[in-house]
Design an enzyme around this catalytic site. Sequence first.
Site, PDB file in Angstrom:
ATOM      1  N   ASN A   7       0.882  -1.165   0.000  1.00  0.00           N
ATOM      2  CA  ASN A   7       0.000   0.000   0.000  1.00  0.00           C
ATOM      3  C   ASN A   7       0.924   1.220   0.000  1.00  0.00           C
ATOM      4  OD1 ASN A   7      -1.783   2.032   0.445  1.00  0.00           O
ATOM      5  ND2 ASN A   7      -2.685   1.171   2.296  1.00  0.00           N
ATOM      6  N   ARG A  94      -2.636  -2.034  -3.333  1.00  0.00           N
ATOM      7  CA  ARG A  94      -3.884  -1.337  -3.008  1.00  0.00           C
ATOM      8  C   ARG A  94      -3.961  -0.047  -3.830  1.00  0.00           C
ATOM      9  NH1 ARG A  94      -5.331   2.905   1.525  1.00  0.00           N
ATOM     10  NH2 ARG A  94      -7.546   2.978   1.117  1.00  0.00           N
ATOM     11  N   HIS A 183     -12.736   2.854   0.283  1.00  0.00           N
ATOM     12  CA  HIS A 183     -12.603   1.871   1.368  1.00  0.00           C
ATOM     13  C   HIS A 183     -13.373   0.584   1.026  1.00  0.00           C
ATOM     14  CE1 HIS A 183     -12.183   5.469   4.366  1.00  0.00           C
ATOM     15  NE2 HIS A 183     -10.979   5.023   4.024  1.00  0.00           N
ATOM     16  N   ARG A 244     -10.257  15.684   6.839  1.00  0.00           N
ATOM     17  CA  ARG A 244     -11.175  15.969   5.723  1.00  0.00           C
ATOM     18  C   ARG A 244     -12.556  16.356   6.247  1.00  0.00           C
ATOM     19  NH1 ARG A 244     -10.128  10.468   2.487  1.00  0.00           N
ATOM     20  NH2 ARG A 244      -8.488  10.040   3.979  1.00  0.00           N
ATOM     21  N   GLU A 387      -7.724  -5.184   5.324  1.00  0.00           N
ATOM     22  CA  GLU A 387      -7.680  -4.890   3.889  1.00  0.00           C
ATOM     23  C   GLU A 387      -6.548  -5.642   3.208  1.00  0.00           C
ATOM     24  OE1 GLU A 387      -7.912  -0.755   5.282  1.00  0.00           O
ATOM     25  OE2 GLU A 387      -8.796  -0.321   3.329  1.00  0.00           O
TER      26      GLU A 387
END
Length: 401
Positions: A7, A94, A183, A244, A387
Amino acid sequence: MKVLVINSGSSSIKYQLFDMGDESVLCSGLVERIGEEVGSLTHKIAPDTDAADKLALEQPIPDHEVGMTLAIDLICGERGVVKDKSEIAAIGHRIVHGGEKLHQPTLVDDSVVEELEKIIPLAPLHNPGHLAGISVARSLFPDVPQVVVMDTAYHQTLPPEAYMYALPYELYDELRIRRYGFHGTSHCYVAKEAARVVGKSFEEFNVITVHLGNGCSMTATKNGKAVDTSMGITPLEGLVMGTRSGDVDPALHALLARTKNMTSEDVDRMLNKESGLKGLCGMNDMRDIHAAIAKGDEKAKLALDVQTYRNRKYIGSFMAVLGTVDAIVFTAGIGENDNIVRRESVKGLECFGVKIDEEINAQRASEPLKISTDDSSVAVWVIPTNEELAIARETKDVLNG
Ligand code: AMP
């Protein structure tokens, strides 16, 4: 079969090497602060076992190539868990944004790289880092198949009424401006895990998955298919996140241009990097926010309230989208660890059949934990996301055709 999952972000590379025989993690690591004066690398051997061992180093890491080379030396070098690079059968990457074209896990070739380059404007914070990771991995492992697994994949099943913005249709035709959702690998993994622990077939399972980490998003899955999600064309829309903003009035750009002379880049940066929890109280780590609340910091309390209120509002709207809800699942850094955020996020939903057991909710667990009361008509679960394992499984499946 050994699968390395990478990732790669703009200034970091996270990696895990799996033995897909028993899906154990052979080693994992994190290269951080790439391009800064001093970078760092933390490498863990057999991290999930009693024999866990850790190595850490700090030194300048000017670019992804140096970072990845350091990591590969630890994975495959003298003290490595594999003796030779050739033992790695595949690499899974990813990818945050695959646009409309890339949604199935895909073997990397030049055309895939070109497509990822084309959609950089849709994920300017993420896709350049992924591309740097892919480029270095391809040069260090020229003969090893590389697979990209997109965070946007799981949400490809959204119906048009959920993914279309009410904008001039030409924008969709010309630029594919629509909601994509992110996600997805995490939502898919915990939704399937939830069906397993609840004992229902995924194809008949309705679930709201609440991923609360640095980035936060929520997805409604109906009969095993994602039907709505909180994030949009970029990973900015929806819930309140670490830095965010999530949802704001789209007129904000024009208003700030007029009143504060801000350019669209200024506003974009502010919404992505200086907003959310950090914008409200100066802190983006929920642990610091709780510590500040304990000392009477009112802005920290406001940040917690704004985030959990938004979570509640979305859970309620996704209950309306699904009709029947089998489970609500909390996951990721905050979702898995923060009982106060979980409690506040479902507060007031008792009238919709959502009741949590405070004592169980306060427990820590590394395994799936049901935190709702026995008379709650909607089961509420905490399920650790994974993940990396999901990406390793997808990568293996691509290789096996
Ligand atoms: P993630 O993006 O899933 O790695 O989540 C990272 C975020 O999880 C951090 O920024 C923290 O806000 C939050 N987090 C991690 N551990 C805890 C904890 N023990 N309690 C509350 N929040 C936590």
